[in-house]
Design an enzyme around this catalytic site. Structure first.
Site: not given
Ligand code: NAD
Ligand code: TYD
Length: 353
Positions: A13, A82, A131, A133, A156, A212, A288
């Protein structure tokens, strides 16, 4: 906004932001402080590296002497922060760097700004890029607003939440002129291929498995990176000090939908696999991610109503531009998919990339 310190300007970004600002504003100087971790890449900025309004400094935001010196030498009046360790999976396998950079580095920058500006805050701004999150995980309904309680679930997001709290504390305690943006998932050019969209594009082009996680039904709200850059500039120019602005794409998608759409675009643009099958046949459901947040979705009405910002690119447009960028820049991908990336990939996915 004359002398701007951008941290992490060689990342995904940050490098889009540096290019965006230099194309929009003629009368400001950008100093980019970046450590050049695996995620930072000077190639992202070759087109502007000789711009007289731009200077690159390789260094760590945790290095207080260096940061203090930069504030003094460059007469910094604006910070756009950032720099961070940004990948959830890496924070699960190695959280220490996240604590150091995301919390310790933000603290160092806040202290440097407080000392350099020394109570004289007229014309000064410290924008912390964060974020969605930090808000945790949503169920099937609801949206994150600026007042949603923080509930981070990964190392994170916990480290970003900590840094957000520090920023807020410096506003309330010292009057530091802070601003904060909490944005949803970005995608677009220069995105490092450890993250879902560029990883899938790269693997699908090379006929590799498309991993995935879980059932593929986790939802993210995707925003084209240039729209995020425009939102940050709007907050810098028009935002109210002390405020937080949520930024999102109004574009919720399940991961499996994202993966399928990239497969379909590539099938159309470069042809089916040599076997004659669609790239969808490469999709592989894998174990997962631990603590995997189910759904993120942003209510971006505050930034729209107060600052007039809204996304300009639809997901259908943005994903086509993104795939086209990766098709046009194979040498960029080859240069970042180096030895350390291969090692990471092997550890994370148990196979070679
Ligand atoms: P990125 O991982 O692509 O880039 C991070 C940059 O920071 C790299 O250039 C790296 O070299 C640099 N850096 C890391 N540690 C450093 C240190 N100690 N000192 C100096 N530089 C250092 O990250 P990104 O995706 O561009 O994210 C940028 C910011 O935006 C982060 O703060 C992230 O939390 C936030 N954010 C990202 C997203 C997203 O979807 N990518 C969404 C919302 C918010
Ligand atoms: P990611 O790009 O890592 O962003 P974040 O975790 O910050 O949202 O992941 C986006 C979504 O894609 C997330 O739900 C995890 C999922 N994902 C996969 O299913 N497979 C993968 O290989 C990766 C990297 C992510």
């Amino acid at each position: 906004m004359k002398n701007v310190l951008v941290t992490g300007g060689c990342g995904f970004i940050g490098s889009n932001f540096v290019q965006f600002v230099l194309s929009q504003l003629k009368d400001c100087r950008l100093v980019n402080l970046d450590k050049l971790t695996y995620a930072g890449n000077l190639k992202n900025l070759v087109e502007i590296e000789d711009d007289p309004c731009y200077r690159f400094v390789q260094g760590d935001i945790c290095d207080a002497d260096l940061v203090n010196q930069l504030f003094a030498d460059e007469q910094i009046d604006t910070v756009v922060h950032f720099a961070a360790e940004s990948h959830v999976d890496r924070s699960i396998s190695g959280p220490a760097a996240f604590i150091q950079t995301n919390i310790g580095g933000t603290f160092t920058l806040l202290e440097a700004a407080r000392n350099a500006w020394n109570g004289s805050f007229e014309g000064k701004r410290f924008l912390h890029v964060s974020t969605d999150e930090v808000y945790g995980s949503l169920g099937d309904t609801g949206l994150f607003t600026e007042t949603t309680a923080y509930d981070p679930r990964s190392p994170y997001s916990a480290s970003k939440a900590s840094s957000d709290h520090l920023v807020s504390a410096y506003y309330h305690t010292y009057g530091l002129p802070t601003l904060m943006t909490n944005c949803s998932n970005n995608y677009g050019p220069y995105h490092f291929p450890e993250k879902l969209i560029p990883l899938i594009i790269n693997n699908a082009l090379n006929g590799k498995d498309l991993p995935v996680y879980g059932d593929g039904k986790n939802v993210r709200d995707w925003l084209y990176v240039k729209d995020h850059c425009a939102a940050i500039l709007a907050v810098l120019q028009k935002g109210e000090v002390g405020q937080t602005y949520n930024v999102g794409g109004n574009n919720e998608k399940q991961n499996i939908e994202i993966v399928q759409s990239i497969c379909d675009i590539l099938d159309q643009k470069v042809g089916l696999l040599p076997s004659g099958e669609s790239r969808r046949s490469l999709i592989k459901f894998v174990t997962d991610r631990p603590g995997h947040d189910r759904r993120y979705a942003i209510d971006a009405s505050k930034i729209k109503n107060q600052l007039g910002w809204e996304p300009s690119v639809t997901f259908e447009e943005g994903i086509l531009m993104t795939v086209d960028w990766y098709l046009a820049n194979p040498e960029w991908v080859a240069s970042v998919v180096d030895g350390s990336y291969r090692e990471y990939y092997q550890q994370q996915y148990g196979e070679e990339v």
